[in-house]
Design a protein around this motif. Structure first.
Motif, PDB file in Angstrom:
ATOM      1  N   GLU A 150       0.834  -1.200   0.000  1.00 36.27           N
ATOM      2  CA  GLU A 150       0.000   0.000   0.000  1.00 36.27           C
ATOM      3  C   GLU A 150       0.868   1.248   0.000  1.00 36.27           C
ATOM      4  N   SER A 151       0.230   2.379  -0.249  1.00 35.72           N
ATOM      5  CA  SER A 151       0.928   3.664  -0.268  1.00 35.72           C
ATOM      6  C   SER A 151       0.611   4.444   1.006  1.00 35.72           C
ATOM      7  N   PHE A 152       1.671   4.994   1.616  1.00 35.52           N
ATOM      8  CA  PHE A 152       1.507   5.790   2.831  1.00 35.52           C
ATOM      9  C   PHE A 152       2.255   7.111   2.683  1.00 35.52           C
ATOM     10  N   ASP A 153       1.786   8.129   3.407  1.00 38.52           N
ATOM     11  CA  ASP A 153       2.441   9.432   3.401  1.00 38.52           C
ATOM     12  C   ASP A 153       3.428   9.576   4.552  1.00 38.52           C
ATOM     13  N   ILE A 154       3.189   8.838   5.636  1.00 34.92           N
ATOM     14  CA  ILE A 154       4.062   8.852   6.816  1.00 34.92           C
ATOM     15  C   ILE A 154       4.014   7.484   7.476  1.00 34.92           C
ATOM     16  N   VAL A 155       5.164   7.055   8.013  1.00 35.52           N
ATOM     17  CA  VAL A 155       5.220   5.866   8.866  1.00 35.52           C
ATOM     18  C   VAL A 155       5.569   6.340  10.268  1.00 35.52           C
ATOM     19  N   LEU A 156       4.784   5.919  11.235  1.00 36.88           N
ATOM     20  CA  LEU A 156       5.049   6.212  12.636  1.00 36.88           C
ATOM     21  C   LEU A 156       5.323   4.876  13.300  1.00 36.88           C
ATOM     22  N   THR A 157       6.552   4.688  13.795  1.00 37.00           N
ATOM     23  CA  THR A 157       6.907   3.390  14.352  1.00 37.00           C
ATOM     24  C   THR A 157       7.456   3.487  15.766  1.00 37.00           C
ATOM     25  N   ASP A 158       7.019   2.560  16.589  1.00 33.66           N
ATOM     26  CA  ASP A 158       7.619   2.364  17.904  1.00 33.66           C
ATOM     27  C   ASP A 158       9.009   1.784  17.659  1.00 33.66           C
ATOM     28  N   ILE A 159       9.897   1.954  18.603  1.00 35.03           N
ATOM     29  CA  ILE A 159      11.245   1.421  18.424  1.00 35.03           C
ATOM     30  C   ILE A 159      11.384   0.031  19.033  1.00 35.03           C
ATOM     31  N   LEU A 160      10.975  -0.137  20.278  1.00 42.96           N
ATOM     32  CA  LEU A 160      11.136  -1.431  20.932  1.00 42.96           C
ATOM     33  C   LEU A 160       9.925  -2.322  20.659  1.00 42.96           C
ATOM     34  N   MET A 161      10.139  -3.328  19.806  1.00 45.75           N
ATOM     35  CA  MET A 161       9.098  -4.302  19.464  1.00 45.75           C
ATOM     36  C   MET A 161       9.770  -5.652  19.287  1.00 45.75           C
ATOM     37  N   PRO A 162       9.012  -6.732  19.511  1.00 48.63           N
ATOM     38  CA  PRO A 162       9.580  -8.060  19.257  1.00 48.63           C
ATOM     39  C   PRO A 162       9.763  -8.281  17.753  1.00 48.63           C
ATOM     40  N   GLN A 163      10.472  -9.328  17.412  1.00 49.02           N
ATOM     41  CA  GLN A 163      10.814  -9.649  16.032  1.00 49.02           C
ATOM     42  C   GLN A 163      11.567  -8.469  15.408  1.00 49.02           C
ATOM     43  N   ARG A 164      11.006  -7.827  14.418  1.00 48.42           N
ATOM     44  CA  ARG A 164      11.670  -6.721  13.736  1.00 48.42           C
ATOM     45  C   ARG A 164      11.331  -5.418  14.473  1.00 48.42           C
ATOM     46  N   ASP A 165      12.338  -4.793  15.085  1.00 50.40           N
ATOM     47  CA  ASP A 165      12.093  -3.588  15.867  1.00 50.40           C
ATOM     48  C   ASP A 165      11.990  -2.349  14.985  1.00 50.40           C
ATOM     49  N   GLY A 166      11.682  -1.229  15.623  1.00 53.71           N
ATOM     50  CA  GLY A 166      11.493   0.018  14.892  1.00 53.71           C
ATOM     51  C   GLY A 166      12.759   0.555  14.252  1.00 53.71           C
ATOM     52  N   ILE A 167      13.917   0.251  14.821  1.00 51.55           N
ATOM     53  CA  ILE A 167      15.179   0.673  14.205  1.00 51.55           C
ATOM     54  C   ILE A 167      15.339  -0.021  12.856  1.00 51.55           C
ATOM     55  N   GLU A 168      15.020  -1.309  12.802  1.00 46.87           N
ATOM     56  CA  GLU A 168      15.099  -2.037  11.540  1.00 46.87           C
ATOM     57  C   GLU A 168      14.032  -1.555  10.550  1.00 46.87           C
ATOM     58  N   VAL A 169      12.850  -1.235  11.047  1.00 53.45           N
ATOM     59  CA  VAL A 169      11.814  -0.658  10.175  1.00 53.45           C
ATOM     60  C   VAL A 169      12.326   0.643   9.579  1.00 53.45           C
ATOM     61  N   LEU A 170      12.890   1.489  10.422  1.00 53.65           N
ATOM     62  CA  LEU A 170      13.443   2.770   9.963  1.00 53.65           C
ATOM     63  C   LEU A 170      14.519   2.550   8.908  1.00 53.65           C
ATOM     64  N   ARG A 171      15.448   1.645   9.166  1.00 49.35           N
ATOM     65  CA  ARG A 171      16.523   1.361   8.204  1.00 49.35           C
ATOM     66  C   ARG A 171      15.967   0.893   6.860  1.00 49.35           C
ATOM     67  N   GLN A 172      15.028  -0.037   6.920  1.00 49.97           N
ATOM     68  CA  GLN A 172      14.446  -0.583   5.685  1.00 49.97           C
ATOM     69  C   GLN A 172      13.699   0.490   4.904  1.00 49.97           C
ATOM     70  N   VAL A 173      12.910   1.295   5.603  1.00 57.40           N
ATOM     71  CA  VAL A 173      12.153   2.347   4.922  1.00 57.40           C
ATOM     72  C   VAL A 173      13.099   3.338   4.266  1.00 57.40           C
ATOM     73  N   LYS A 174      14.107   3.781   4.990  1.00 56.71           N
ATOM     74  CA  LYS A 174      15.025   4.781   4.443  1.00 56.71           C
ATOM     75  C   LYS A 174      15.873   4.212   3.305  1.00 56.71           C
ATOM     76  N   GLN A 175      16.132   2.922   3.313  1.00 55.35           N
ATOM     77  CA  GLN A 175      16.890   2.289   2.236  1.00 55.35           C
ATOM     78  C   GLN A 175      16.012   2.078   1.001  1.00 55.35           C
ATOM     79  N   ARG A 176      14.800   1.592   1.206  1.00 54.60           N
ATOM     80  CA  ARG A 176      13.946   1.195   0.077  1.00 54.60           C
ATOM     81  C   ARG A 176      12.994   2.292  -0.389  1.00 54.60           C
ATOM     82  N   TRP A 177      12.557   3.145   0.511  1.00 49.39           N
ATOM     83  CA  TRP A 177      11.632   4.237   0.189  1.00 49.39           C
ATOM     84  C   TRP A 177      12.141   5.526   0.839  1.00 49.39           C
ATOM     85  N   PRO A 178      13.258   6.048   0.379  1.00 53.78           N
ATOM     86  CA  PRO A 178      13.917   7.157   1.068  1.00 53.78           C
ATOM     87  C   PRO A 178      13.077   8.427   1.219  1.00 53.78           C
ATOM     88  N   ALA A 179      12.098   8.626   0.370  1.00 44.56           N
ATOM     89  CA  ALA A 179      11.273   9.835   0.461  1.00 44.56           C
ATOM     90  C   ALA A 179      10.125   9.692   1.467  1.00 44.56           C
TER      91      ALA A 179
END
Length: 128
Positions: free
Chosen positions: A44-73
């Motif tokens: 899906e298409s989003f205008d903003i991602v708001l993520t918690d940092i501490l989560m089980p499995q894939r944490d928010g730091i990894e979400v942030l890294r992936q988003v900035k690598q794959r969808w930098p804008a």
């Protein structure tokens, strides 16, 4: 209508954010963890991602890294209340990794809406 993805393993906190953002005129989709959030961004298409940092499995730091690598804008707001690591340290790390805004839990409604509005004004100047 701007679309915001909220990624948080705490369902109650996710509902609170969703209620605030929906009342402010945004469409909100929630994800239960980082894996679910990244899967939704793929689909899906989003205008903003708001993520918690501490989560089980894939944490928010990894979400942030992936988003900035794959969808930098795609803007990311990182949120943390800390835990075994101080929230300020986690939020500093998130900023260094490219978070567009950071918010410390408990998040004040006005701070949340101000951060979202500021980012929307940057990415959707005619709609924000």
């Amino acid at each position: 209508m701007p679309r915001i993805l909220v990624v948080d393993d705490n369902a109650e906190f996710g509902r609170i954010l969703q209620a605030h953002l929906t009342a402010h005129g945004h469409e909100v989709v929630t994800a239960r963890d980082g894996d679910h959030g990244l899967a939704l961004i793929e689909q899906e298409s989003f205008d903003i991602v708001l993520t918690d940092i501490l989560m089980p499995q894939r944490d928010g730091i990894e979400v942030l890294r992936q988003v900035k690598q794959r969808w930098p804008a795609l803007p990311v707001i990182a949120v943390s209340g800390g835990g075994w690591i101080k929230a300020g340290d986690l939020l500093d790390m998130a900023e260094r990794l490219g978070a567009d805004r950071v918010l410390q839990k408990p998040v004040r409604r006005d701070d949340l809406l101000a951060a979202v509005d500021a980012l929307l004004n940057e990415v959707l100047p005619d709609e924000g």
